[in-house]
Motif scaffolding. Sequence first.
Motif, PDB file in Angstrom:
ATOM      1  N   GLU A   1       0.792  -1.256  -0.022  1.00 48.57           N
ATOM      2  CA  GLU A   1       0.013   0.046  -0.002  1.00 48.57           C
ATOM      3  C   GLU A   1       1.023   1.425  -0.148  1.00 48.57           C
ATOM      4  OE1 GLU A   1      -2.478  -0.372   3.298  1.00 48.57           O
ATOM      5  OE2 GLU A   1      -3.565  -1.937   2.302  1.00 48.57           O
ATOM      6  N   PHE A   2       1.963   1.235   0.839  1.00 48.35           N
ATOM      7  CA  PHE A   2       2.918   2.270   0.762  1.00 48.35           C
ATOM      8  C   PHE A   2       3.571   2.643  -0.573  1.00 48.35           C
ATOM      9  CE2 PHE A   2       7.258   3.867   1.183  1.00 48.35           C
ATOM     10  CZ  PHE A   2       6.905   5.004   1.871  1.00 48.35           C
ATOM     11  N   GLU A   3       4.116   1.567  -1.226  1.00 49.02           N
ATOM     12  CA  GLU A   3       4.573   1.525  -2.483  1.00 49.02           C
ATOM     13  C   GLU A   3       3.770   2.161  -3.608  1.00 49.02           C
ATOM     14  OE1 GLU A   3       4.840   0.063  -6.452  1.00 49.02           O
ATOM     15  OE2 GLU A   3       3.750  -0.708  -5.087  1.00 49.02           O
ATOM     16  N   SER A   4       2.501   1.573  -3.603  1.00 52.70           N
ATOM     17  CA  SER A   4       1.583   2.074  -4.536  1.00 52.70           C
ATOM     18  C   SER A   4       1.075   3.745  -4.379  1.00 52.70           C
ATOM     19  CB  SER A   4       0.250   1.358  -4.497  1.00 52.70           C
ATOM     20  OG  SER A   4       0.373  -0.015  -4.624  1.00 52.70           O
ATOM     21  N   GLY A   5       0.843   3.882  -3.076  1.00 54.21           N
ATOM     22  CA  GLY A   5       0.793   5.475  -2.821  1.00 54.21           C
ATOM     23  C   GLY A   5       1.864   6.296  -3.286  1.00 54.21           C
ATOM     24  N   MET A   6       3.094   5.911  -2.753  1.00 56.03           N
ATOM     25  CA  MET A   6       4.222   6.612  -3.232  1.00 56.03           C
ATOM     26  C   MET A   6       4.406   6.705  -4.890  1.00 56.03           C
ATOM     27  SD  MET A   6       5.457   8.023  -0.525  1.00 56.03           S
ATOM     28  CE  MET A   6       3.696   7.978   0.074  1.00 56.03           C
ATOM     29  N   LEU A   7       4.309   5.672  -5.555  1.00 54.50           N
ATOM     30  CA  LEU A   7       4.475   5.656  -6.973  1.00 54.50           C
ATOM     31  C   LEU A   7       3.344   6.410  -7.545  1.00 54.50           C
ATOM     32  CD1 LEU A   7       6.169   4.599  -8.928  1.00 54.50           C
ATOM     33  CD2 LEU A   7       4.933   2.773  -9.112  1.00 54.50           C
TER      34      LEU A   7
ATOM     35  N   SER B   1       1.594   9.069  -6.386  1.00 54.71           N
ATOM     36  CA  SER B   1       1.927  10.366  -6.066  1.00 54.71           C
ATOM     37  C   SER B   1       3.223  11.015  -6.949  1.00 54.71           C
ATOM     38  CB  SER B   1       2.368  10.771  -4.856  1.00 54.71           C
ATOM     39  OG  SER B   1       3.714   9.982  -4.376  1.00 54.71           O
ATOM     40  N   ALA B   2       3.892  10.057  -7.573  1.00 52.26           N
ATOM     41  CA  ALA B   2       5.094  10.481  -8.295  1.00 52.26           C
ATOM     42  C   ALA B   2       4.761  10.430  -9.813  1.00 52.26           C
ATOM     43  CB  ALA B   2       6.354   9.610  -8.139  1.00 52.26           C
TER      44      ALA B   2
ATOM     45  N   ALA C   1       0.982   3.835 -11.884  1.00 55.53           N
ATOM     46  CA  ALA C   1       1.456   3.130 -10.853  1.00 55.53           C
ATOM     47  C   ALA C   1       0.712   1.638 -10.536  1.00 55.53           C
ATOM     48  CB  ALA C   1       0.999   3.856  -9.389  1.00 55.53           C
TER      49      ALA C   1
END
Length: 432
Positions: free
Chosen positions: A383-389, A391-392, A398
């Motif tokens: 979930e953290f990886e998906s959210g950060m990617l 946002s980028a 993503a």
Amino acid sequence: MPYVTLGPDMRRQGAVGQGAPTFREIMSASSVLKQPGLIAYLISRNVSAFASQVQAVTVGWQIYALTHSAAALGFVGLAQFAPMMALVFPAGHVVDQHDRRRIVIFCQFIEMCAAFAIMTATWTGALAPWGIYALVAVFGACRAFEMPAQQTFLPSLVSASDFPRASAISSSLFQVVSIVGPSLGGVLYGLGPAVCYLVCGSAFAIAMLSTTRLQLRFPARARQPLSLVSVFGGINFLRRKPAMLGAISMDLFAVLLGGATALLPLYADNILHAGPFGLGLLRAAPALGAVMMAAAMARHPLKRNAGRIMFLSVAIFGVATIAFGLSRSVPLSVVALMVLGAADVISMVVRDALVQLGTPDEMRGRVSAVNMLFIGSSNQLGEFESGMLASAVGAVPAVVIGGVGTLVVTVLWMRWFPQLAALDRLDTITAD
């Protein structure tokens, strides 16, 4: 989303030529349910999971109502994950050295007491945010011991030939809980958070009483003193079991890369324009697909080529993730998420059979602890990886990148873990 999931672990096609079986047909037709103690185990595991789901919804809404802070929601997750991370390896050692049933009973008793305590604090108006953080920290510590111990029960209740079917039934019930728990938690919260905690405490009490009814037979285990070698014995064991290590690590990276569900609120609002009702459909879709596949597998368990089927299911998981990422249609998105959930169940059943049947009893607690850490971490980090990617690069790229990454992992793991690809029958897995 204004709540944080407390559970870790918290994840296909119908019967050939007969249509997808109904859940009632599965429950009535499966002779495996006649195994002594299996019903009590299923009640204990799934009622406890139900309480966890309701508690998760309640804690999230309540901490947000008290603080109106998004950071506070993050601290809830941290307060629960930190003790689990710190205790998971010592917990595995304790589970392998002591009475596992008593460990689960004690943990469920503490969870019950914690739920009733916070219910009282809520009812009297004395609850502060630190009390909620303390609750989830206690819960995380209990789960670090309870889950590895509980995961050792099923191999002692059913034979190796019945294990895949029993695992599928257990998974089916767990997915039902995953659908009903959050929904009912939201309804109960309308009656007040104290009512939610009353339901949670009562559910933990029922789970504890069901655990006391279990009559488990474990082989005699030699006691080992507490040491680094013993505490981290699960990791050393997995290094010698390439098929098992491949199954656990592939699931870790597949879920880590394919964490599309973290972006469902964004998809429902900005991409699919589906509104709250559409978000509810999207959130329920993976669990619905998982229930259908688990029910089918309970009636028709895997017979041959289990390793290749697992690789195929992970690849389908990746393709379904890509399809969801590119979809602009709510029905198509729901179908893609259902396929994703169904594929996840297949890999989970194979992984569970490898971990539980392929591990000697004296190591099951420590190996289950490593498995729990891998799977629990993959959900949260995914979930953290998906959210950060997102946002980028944006939400759609993503999700698509995650699905492609899952396909790449599938290809690489087939090359790096040929022993897993060569796995044939699940009922022939032994701890030798």
